[in-house]
Scaffold this motif. Structure first.
Motif, mmCIF file in Angstrom:
data_model
loop_
_atom_site.group_PDB
_atom_site.id
_atom_site.type_symbol
_atom_site.label_atom_id
_atom_site.label_comp_id
_atom_site.label_asym_id
_atom_site.label_seq_id
_atom_site.Cartn_x
_atom_site.Cartn_y
_atom_site.Cartn_z
ATOM 1 N N CYS A 89 9.442 -8.697 -12.916
ATOM 2 C CA CYS A 89 8.333 -8.910 -11.987
ATOM 3 C C CYS A 89 7.202 -7.987 -12.401
ATOM 4 O O CYS A 89 7.402 -6.784 -12.594
ATOM 5 N N SER A 90 6.007 -8.540 -12.536
ATOM 6 C CA SER A 90 4.869 -7.789 -13.051
ATOM 7 C C SER A 90 4.546 -6.559 -12.192
ATOM 8 O O SER A 90 4.574 -6.634 -10.958
ATOM 9 N N PRO A 91 4.221 -5.435 -12.840
ATOM 10 C CA PRO A 91 3.777 -4.254 -12.076
ATOM 11 C C PRO A 91 2.582 -4.544 -11.177
ATOM 12 O O PRO A 91 2.440 -3.923 -10.116
ATOM 13 N N ARG A 92 1.725 -5.485 -11.573
ATOM 14 C CA ARG A 92 0.575 -5.838 -10.718
ATOM 15 C C ARG A 92 1.049 -6.422 -9.392
ATOM 16 O O ARG A 92 0.476 -6.124 -8.333
ATOM 17 N N LEU A 93 2.086 -7.239 -9.421
ATOM 18 C CA LEU A 93 2.597 -7.813 -8.176
ATOM 19 C C LEU A 93 3.305 -6.754 -7.337
ATOM 20 O O LEU A 93 3.196 -6.753 -6.108
ATOM 21 N N LEU A 94 3.995 -5.847 -8.000
ATOM 22 C CA LEU A 94 4.653 -4.774 -7.260
ATOM 23 C C LEU A 94 3.623 -3.909 -6.541
ATOM 24 O O LEU A 94 3.858 -3.438 -5.417
ATOM 25 N N GLU A 95 2.459 -3.699 -7.168
ATOM 26 C CA GLU A 95 1.380 -2.951 -6.518
ATOM 27 C C GLU A 95 0.907 -3.665 -5.255
ATOM 28 O O GLU A 95 0.609 -3.031 -4.237
ATOM 29 N N VAL A 96 0.826 -5.001 -5.334
ATOM 30 C CA VAL A 96 0.406 -5.774 -4.152
ATOM 31 C C VAL A 96 1.439 -5.637 -3.040
ATOM 32 O O VAL A 96 1.094 -5.394 -1.874
ATOM 33 N N PHE A 97 2.723 -5.802 -3.378
ATOM 34 C CA PHE A 97 3.775 -5.667 -2.358
ATOM 35 C C PHE A 97 3.717 -4.290 -1.700
ATOM 36 O O PHE A 97 3.843 -4.166 -0.477
ATOM 37 N N GLN A 98 3.526 -3.267 -2.506
ATOM 38 C CA GLN A 98 3.492 -1.913 -1.976
ATOM 39 C C GLN A 98 2.279 -1.703 -1.072
ATOM 40 O O GLN A 98 2.381 -1.061 -0.024
ATOM 41 N N ALA A 99 1.142 -2.285 -1.472
ATOM 42 C CA ALA A 99 -0.064 -2.160 -0.644
ATOM 43 C C ALA A 99 0.122 -2.840 0.704
ATOM 44 O O ALA A 99 -0.233 -2.288 1.759
ATOM 45 N N VAL A 100 0.700 -4.024 0.692
ATOM 46 C CA VAL A 100 0.903 -4.764 1.937
ATOM 47 C C VAL A 100 1.890 -4.039 2.851
ATOM 48 O O VAL A 100 1.772 -4.089 4.082
ATOM 49 N N SER A 101 2.850 -3.338 2.252
ATOM 50 C CA SER A 101 3.857 -2.634 3.059
ATOM 51 C C SER A 101 3.242 -1.536 3.927
ATOM 52 O O SER A 101 3.863 -1.107 4.906
ATOM 53 N N THR A 102 2.024 -1.101 3.589
ATOM 54 C CA THR A 102 1.368 -0.047 4.386
ATOM 55 C C THR A 102 0.662 -0.611 5.612
ATOM 56 O O THR A 102 0.209 0.159 6.467
ATOM 57 N N LEU A 103 0.547 -1.940 5.690
ATOM 58 C CA LEU A 103 -0.173 -2.567 6.799
ATOM 59 C C LEU A 103 0.772 -2.915 7.941
ATOM 60 O O LEU A 103 1.946 -3.217 7.728
ATOM 61 N N ASP A 104 0.230 -2.911 9.136
ATOM 62 C CA ASP A 104 1.002 -3.281 10.314
ATOM 63 C C ASP A 104 0.824 -4.775 10.562
ATOM 64 O O ASP A 104 0.034 -5.200 11.409
ATOM 65 N N LEU A 105 1.563 -5.579 9.782
ATOM 66 C CA LEU A 105 1.472 -7.036 9.894
ATOM 67 C C LEU A 105 2.778 -7.587 10.447
ATOM 68 O O LEU A 105 3.864 -7.125 10.070
ATOM 69 N N PRO A 106 2.702 -8.588 11.337
ATOM 70 C CA PRO A 106 3.937 -9.178 11.860
ATOM 71 C C PRO A 106 4.686 -9.971 10.796
ATOM 72 O O PRO A 106 5.910 -10.077 10.835
ATOM 73 N N SER A 107 3.948 -10.552 9.845
ATOM 74 C CA SER A 107 4.579 -11.337 8.781
ATOM 75 C C SER A 107 3.623 -11.423 7.594
ATOM 76 O O SER A 107 2.417 -11.178 7.727
ATOM 77 N N PHE A 108 4.189 -11.763 6.451
ATOM 78 C CA PHE A 108 3.389 -11.929 5.236
ATOM 79 C C PHE A 108 3.960 -13.118 4.492
ATOM 80 O O PHE A 108 5.139 -13.122 4.101
ATOM 81 N N HIS A 109 3.127 -14.165 4.300
ATOM 82 C CA HIS A 109 3.617 -15.401 3.695
ATOM 83 C C HIS A 109 3.334 -15.397 2.201
ATOM 84 O O HIS A 109 2.189 -15.440 1.761
ATOM 85 N N TYR A 110 4.394 -15.355 1.421
ATOM 86 C CA TYR A 110 4.327 -15.293 -0.042
ATOM 87 C C TYR A 110 4.927 -16.573 -0.615
ATOM 88 O O TYR A 110 6.050 -16.952 -0.271
#
Length: 429
Positions: free
Chosen positions: A213-234
């Motif tokens: 899995c590309s490091p660029r995508l891992l950066e996105v996942f990590q960034a989203v993990s800092t947000l208070d979101l009820p769900s994230f559709h991937y």
């Protein structure tokens, strides 16, 4: 010759010894048969070398090799690896073959055949490549337990106790289920189902102990993990063995709502089982994504694709467009869309013109393999649909980008495409 570790022990330790022997047999055979005066492909090496043996006993032993390998192959082919085999049962099957080959080797040594010649006889027959390949495949684990942080960051990352279970091989579905049940509360550890044969993506997990899995995508996942979101559709188009979706589940924990699409049936089945073992919510659909109802491509070491420069097994798979799938589903928007389809990305984008022109997708990542033409095509298509698109990770050899990423131009600001700040704005809008 009968001493040292058993073949099963060698395989269980993770060594690719028998795969290497199969490769050597293939390459030695090709070299031998194109050398002047050497045996043609239709003759066995033992038969072609009959006149060179100084003793009749040596000649007779050499002539036994083709039949011995043929019978061993038949025995190994009885092992259907799609069944639920544990390692002990596989080892018993292997012991029979191992005993025959080692017994013959001892007899050959006693008769005066040099050890190097014994090895050559076991590598140069027509059946040698297939024999050693089957020895390797019969003993391969069909699941592996990975510590995800270590699978991404490498051995320098040592999150005890997770690292103690990193890259642990498992044989049989029962063993995988038992291990998964014991890991429900260990969110950093996941079990991946893999093919019991040598394939690039399975070997990355099983032997390389790493996720693809590309490091660029891992950066996105990590960034989203800092947000208070009820769900994230991937949505993951070209999911292969599900590596990226598994990493998304690790970073986003209970927030992930995802859908994976995979064209190749064997990969789709394995990824589905991996998701189930990880108690992961995303669904997987075995269908190619494109712009038509079916796609003609090839199966090669990396999966299914449409690269005309790759020689592989021809395969036609059923296909659907993202526009059709979104119209039939309950989800109206996609937070993250990744496309990695081995040179079929233009068709995927063409089949998603409706949802993209309506800006129903927040962040798009398209794999363009570092190639100039692929990069330019993806950039042009996305910009025509109102997306701010840019290349990521330049490849000097291919004069193109490894990835093209894009966000709706209406809410994009410099440097904030697919970042935590961007997704926060997207959700507000």
């Amino acid at each position: 010759w009968g001493s040292g570790a058993s073949w099963a022990q060698v395989s269980r330790s993770g060594w690719g010894t028998f795969a290497l022997l199969s490769s050597l047999a293939r390459d030695f055979g090709r070299l031998l048969r194109r050398s002047p005066g050497q045996p043609e492909a239709s003759r066995s090496f033992a038969e072609a070398s009959k006149s060179y043996w100084p003793k009749k006993e040596m000649e007779d032993l050499a002539m036994e090799v083709p039949k011995m390998l043929e019978l061993a192959i038949e025995h190994l082919q009885l092992v259907n690896r799609s069944a639920n085999w544990d390692f002990e049962s596989l080892s018993i099957h292997m012991e029979t073959v191992e005993a025959v080959v080692r017994g013959w080797s001892r007899s050959a040594i006693i008769a005066g055949i040099h050890a190097t010649t014994v090895i050559s006889l076991l590598l140069l027959e027509r059946q040698s490549e297939d024999f050693w390949r089957l020895v390797d495949e019969v003993l391969l684990p069909d699941a592996v337990e990975l510590c995800l942080p270590q699978a991404v960051l490498g051995s320098e990352y040592d999150p005890s106790p997770c690292s103690q279970r990193h890259c642990r091989p498992l044989w049989g579905r029962d063993a995988a289920l038992v291990a998964a049940a014991a890991l429900r509360n260990a969110s950093a550890v996941r079990i991946f189902r893999v093919e019991p044969r040598r394939r690039l993506l399975s070997d990355n997990l099983r032997s390389g102990c790493r996720v693809t899995c590309s490091p660029r995508l891992l950066e996105v996942f990590q960034a989203v993990s800092t947000l208070d979101l009820p769900s994230f559709h991937y949505v993951d188009v070209g999911a292969a063995l599900g590596d990226c979706m598994m990493m998304a589940g690790y970073f986003l924990k209970g927030k992930l709502s995802g859908t994976s699409f995979e064209a190749l049936p064997v990969h789709a089945q394995l990824a589905t089982e991996t998701f189930a073992l990880g108690n992961l919510g995303p669904s997987l659909k075995q269908v190619a994504i494109g712009s038509t109802s079916e796609i003609q491509g090839q199966v090669f070491h990396g999966g299914f694709g449409q690269d005309p420069g790759v020689v592989g097994e021809a395969l036609t798979v059923r296909s659907a467009t993202l526009d059709e799938i979104m119209a039939a589903g309950a989800v109206e928007q996609i937070d993250l869309l990744t496309i990695f389809v081995n040179h079929g990305e233009n068709d995927v984008l063409d089949g998603a013109r409706g949802i993209l022109s309506n800006h129903q997708v927040a962040c798009v990542f398209v794999c363009t393999y570092g190639l100039e033409t692929s990069s330019n095509d993806a950039l042009r298509r996305l910009r025509q649909l109102g997306y701010a698109a840019a290349g990521s990770v330049w490849n000097e050899d291919g004069h193109g980008f490894e990835w093209v990423q894009a966000c709706p131009a209406s809410i994009w600001s410099s440097g904030e495409c697919c970042t935590a700040q961007f997704f926060a704005r997207w959700r507000k809008k």
